[in-house]
Design an enzyme around this catalytic site. Structure first.
Site, PDB file in Angstrom:
ATOM      1  N   LYS A  27       9.925   7.336   1.539  1.00  0.00           N
ATOM      2  CA  LYS A  27      10.197   5.928   1.820  1.00  0.00           C
ATOM      3  C   LYS A  27      11.640   5.727   2.280  1.00  0.00           C
ATOM      4  O   LYS A  27      11.900   5.004   3.238  1.00  0.00           O
ATOM      5  CB  LYS A  27       9.894   5.081   0.580  1.00  0.00           C
ATOM      6  CG  LYS A  27       9.907   3.589   0.846  1.00  0.00           C
ATOM      7  CD  LYS A  27       8.980   2.821  -0.082  1.00  0.00           C
ATOM      8  CE  LYS A  27       9.488   2.759  -1.502  1.00  0.00           C
ATOM      9  NZ  LYS A  27       9.820   1.380  -1.929  1.00  0.00           N
ATOM     10  N   ARG A  32      15.181   4.383   6.954  1.00  0.00           N
ATOM     11  CA  ARG A  32      16.376   4.704   7.727  1.00  0.00           C
ATOM     12  C   ARG A  32      16.033   5.173   9.136  1.00  0.00           C
ATOM     13  O   ARG A  32      16.764   4.874  10.087  1.00  0.00           O
ATOM     14  CB  ARG A  32      17.205   5.755   6.977  1.00  0.00           C
ATOM     15  CG  ARG A  32      17.886   5.174   5.722  1.00  0.00           C
ATOM     16  CD  ARG A  32      18.335   6.264   4.761  1.00  0.00           C
ATOM     17  NE  ARG A  32      19.123   5.750   3.646  1.00  0.00           N
ATOM     18  CZ  ARG A  32      18.612   5.168   2.563  1.00  0.00           C
ATOM     19  NH1 ARG A  32      17.292   5.030   2.444  1.00  0.00           N
ATOM     20  NH2 ARG A  32      19.399   4.738   1.596  1.00  0.00           N
ATOM     21  N   ARG A 128      15.563 -10.069  -7.761  1.00  0.00           N
ATOM     22  CA  ARG A 128      16.463  -8.916  -7.803  1.00  0.00           C
ATOM     23  C   ARG A 128      17.852  -9.285  -7.287  1.00  0.00           C
ATOM     24  O   ARG A 128      17.995  -9.999  -6.296  1.00  0.00           O
ATOM     25  CB  ARG A 128      15.877  -7.756  -6.991  1.00  0.00           C
ATOM     26  CG  ARG A 128      14.548  -7.291  -7.565  1.00  0.00           C
ATOM     27  CD  ARG A 128      13.919  -6.180  -6.755  1.00  0.00           C
ATOM     28  NE  ARG A 128      14.696  -4.958  -6.819  1.00  0.00           N
ATOM     29  CZ  ARG A 128      14.381  -3.856  -6.154  1.00  0.00           C
ATOM     30  NH1 ARG A 128      13.307  -3.838  -5.385  1.00  0.00           N
ATOM     31  NH2 ARG A 128      15.121  -2.772  -6.258  1.00  0.00           N
ATOM     32  N   GLN A 175      21.731   2.413  -2.020  1.00  0.00           N
ATOM     33  CA  GLN A 175      21.509   1.256  -1.147  1.00  0.00           C
ATOM     34  C   GLN A 175      22.823   0.550  -0.819  1.00  0.00           C
ATOM     35  O   GLN A 175      23.058   0.164   0.326  1.00  0.00           O
ATOM     36  CB  GLN A 175      20.526   0.286  -1.801  1.00  0.00           C
ATOM     37  CG  GLN A 175      19.114   0.841  -1.916  1.00  0.00           C
ATOM     38  CD  GLN A 175      18.155  -0.130  -2.570  1.00  0.00           C
ATOM     39  OE1 GLN A 175      18.541  -1.232  -2.953  1.00  0.00           O
ATOM     40  NE2 GLN A 175      16.907   0.273  -2.712  1.00  0.00           N
ATOM     41  N   ASP A 325      13.890   6.267  -9.543  1.00  0.00           N
ATOM     42  CA  ASP A 325      12.561   5.695  -9.285  1.00  0.00           C
ATOM     43  C   ASP A 325      11.458   6.419 -10.050  1.00  0.00           C
ATOM     44  O   ASP A 325      10.331   5.917 -10.127  1.00  0.00           O
ATOM     45  CB  ASP A 325      12.239   5.736  -7.790  1.00  0.00           C
ATOM     46  CG  ASP A 325      12.993   4.660  -7.021  1.00  0.00           C
ATOM     47  OD1 ASP A 325      13.312   3.622  -7.624  1.00  0.00           O
ATOM     48  OD2 ASP A 325      13.261   4.859  -5.823  1.00  0.00           O
ATOM     49  N   LYS A 352      15.148  -3.164 -11.112  1.00  0.00           N
ATOM     50  CA  LYS A 352      14.254  -2.668 -10.054  1.00  0.00           C
ATOM     51  C   LYS A 352      13.190  -3.732  -9.786  1.00  0.00           C
ATOM     52  O   LYS A 352      13.384  -4.909 -10.085  1.00  0.00           O
ATOM     53  CB  LYS A 352      13.653  -1.322 -10.468  1.00  0.00           C
ATOM     54  CG  LYS A 352      14.672  -0.244 -10.782  1.00  0.00           C
ATOM     55  CD  LYS A 352      15.534   0.135  -9.577  1.00  0.00           C
ATOM     56  CE  LYS A 352      14.817   1.050  -8.613  1.00  0.00           C
ATOM     57  NZ  LYS A 352      15.692   1.516  -7.506  1.00  0.00           N
ATOM     58  N   ARG A 401       5.340   1.071  -9.000  1.00  0.00           N
ATOM     59  CA  ARG A 401       5.502   2.301  -9.785  1.00  0.00           C
ATOM     60  C   ARG A 401       4.959   2.154 -11.203  1.00  0.00           C
ATOM     61  O   ARG A 401       4.474   3.122 -11.788  1.00  0.00           O
ATOM     62  CB  ARG A 401       6.961   2.748  -9.788  1.00  0.00           C
ATOM     63  CG  ARG A 401       7.449   3.084  -8.385  1.00  0.00           C
ATOM     64  CD  ARG A 401       8.683   3.942  -8.376  1.00  0.00           C
ATOM     65  NE  ARG A 401       9.302   3.924  -7.063  1.00  0.00           N
ATOM     66  CZ  ARG A 401       8.879   4.636  -6.021  1.00  0.00           C
ATOM     67  NH1 ARG A 401       7.821   5.423  -6.140  1.00  0.00           N
ATOM     68  NH2 ARG A 401       9.491   4.553  -4.861  1.00  0.00           N
TER      69      ARG A 401
END
Length: 447
Positions: A27, A32, A128, A175, A325, A352, A401
């Site tokens: 991902k 990117r 977030r 990030q 993650d 998250k 997740r």
């Protein structure tokens, strides 16, 4: 973006997982590759792109700012970029769906362009915090008006030329690092980011491959990453390797379900992403790497994972940046291990897609696991390989997740486990449940 109608799903244990599979494209690299190709001049080709909702949000945003992006029937994506500095004013707000990566990296891109962009997102993303990105981008000259708490929706008014900065990351965040570096692409002079704790380096590797001038040095303060502004990126042929975060679900599933043996083909083994493999091996997992190679500057291998008894560990806190993650699925492994696993130093899990510490503590408790919650992690009393009690309905909190981790836990539970909403899984792994079905029937398959 997945709709607001929940999709409940009940899962039962089905015996061993067997077969070989590929997982979706990584991902981080998928996001990117679209962004950097969109800033190159000419046509780039991308194979193996993750076609989940998060990455599609990035593609839509880049199209809205002037890039031409097409997917052909053979699954190859072609991107005709506008060049660094060439992004156009979008006609409407950019809907980021559930994707924090899209939001934070695109904020960096926009910050050094003289355009104004409004970012919106779904209910989960809108909770977030974006302040950690707003701070350095504001120092570079961008004007950012966010909702209370530094959240979406927000409006970002970029500036050209922006001001190069030297920025020390207050938290370990790839990030934030990437957002500053991307803003630096179109900023005269040298923009520097200092990271006291190493984080994922996909941006540095890929930007260098596209022709940006990037220098990475060690210093007493940490790693110093410098990017020369007003770069000219050249189009590339990109093959996206398999996502190690997605592979993690099958690593744990094969480890905890007796009789399992799974081969996961073409997994990215960038050293900033292998914390879960390290932790599982410390617990006694049987994970072998075969066919090691380098693809597009990233180390790649096939992973063969066989069932093995797991033992509790104290998870080293310094693994956190390389597996942030993967903590939810590591917690599932800990629930089946012998003894009490303690995982601390993962404050980032609180911000998250959901508060993953609280959400996993609640979820594991629902299926009969004894859990102690800390501010920065969990302590989990394992079953010693015995099946978990199971039962109950899991609140997934719009978090892909959490949903996938508890689906794997259900494979080692005596009673069926119900997810209150399985729909968010499509943000990162659209074929996850089909893969689970086929592996438990012993079929070879692709994601």
């Amino acid at each position: 973006m997945h709709g607001s109608i929940p999709r409940p799903m009940t899962l039962s244990a089905r015996g061993p997982l067997r077969g070989s599979l590929t997982v979706p494209g990584d991902k981080s690299i998928s996001h990117r590759s679209l962004m950097f190709a969109g800033l190159a001049v000419g046509e780039s080709r991308i194979e193996g792109l993750l076609e989940g909702e998060d990455v599609l949000a990035t593609a839509a945003a880049m199209r809205a700012m002037g890039c031409i992006i097409d997917r052909s029937d053979d699954g190859i994506w072609r991107v005709w970029g506008v060049g660094v500095g060439g992004l156009l004013q979008p006609e409407s707000a950019l809907d980021m769906g559930n994707s924090g990566t899209s939001t934070r990296l695109l904020m960096g891109l926009v910050a050094s362009h003289a355009i104004t962009v409004t970012f919106t997102g779904d209910a989960s993303l809108s909770k977030r915090p974006m302040g950690r990105v707003i701070e350095p981008l504001s120092q570079m000259g961008a004007s950012i008006g966010a909702s209370p708490g530094g959240r979406l929706p927000l409006m970002l008014r970029g500036i050209a030329p922006a001001v190069p900065i030297n920025y020390t990351l207050p938290v370990a965040s790839a990030q934030v690092k990437s957002a500053v570096l991307l803003a630096g692409l179109n900023t005269p002079g040298i923009t520097q980011v200092i990271e006291p704790v190493p984080t994922r380096d996909h941006s540095e590797r890929m930007l260098r491959g596209f022709g940006a001038t990037i220098n990475v040095e060690d210093s007493p303060e940490g790693k110093v990453i410098s990017i020369a502004g007003e770069a000219e990126l050249k189009p590339q042929q990109i093959t996206v390797p398999g996502d190690p975060s997605s592979a993690g679900f099958w690593m744990v599933a094969a480890s905890i379900v007796p009789g399992s043996e799974v081969t996961i083909v073409n997994v990215c083994l960038n050293p900033t992403r292998t914390g879960l493999i390290t932790a599982l091996r410390m617990m006694g997992a049987d994970i072998a790497e075969t066919n090691a190679r380098t693809v597009g500057g990233e180390p790649v291998a096939d992973l063969v994972v066989r069932h093995a008894p797991l033992a509790a560990i104290d998870v080293p806190p310094d693994l956190a940046p390389s597996m942030i993650d993967e903590y939810p699925i590591l917690f599932v492994a800990a629930a089946l291990a012998e003894g009490r696993t303690i995982a601390r130093g993962a404050h980032e899990l609180r911000v998250k897609e959901s508060d993953r510490i609280a959400t996993m503590a609640e979820a594991l408790g629902t299926i009969g696991v004894s859990v102690e919650e800390y501010e920065d992690g969990l302590a989990i009393q394992g079953s010693g390989g015995e099946a978990l009690p199971g039962g109950g309905t899991i609140a997934t909190k719009l978090d892909h997740r959490i949903a996938m981790s508890l689906a794997i836990a259900a494979m080692a539970a005596r009673s069926p486990v119900t997810l209150d909403d399985a729909a968010p899984v499509s943000t990162s792994y659209p074929n996850f449940f089909a893969t689970l079905d086929r592996l438990t029937q012993g079929s070879d398959l692709k994601a």
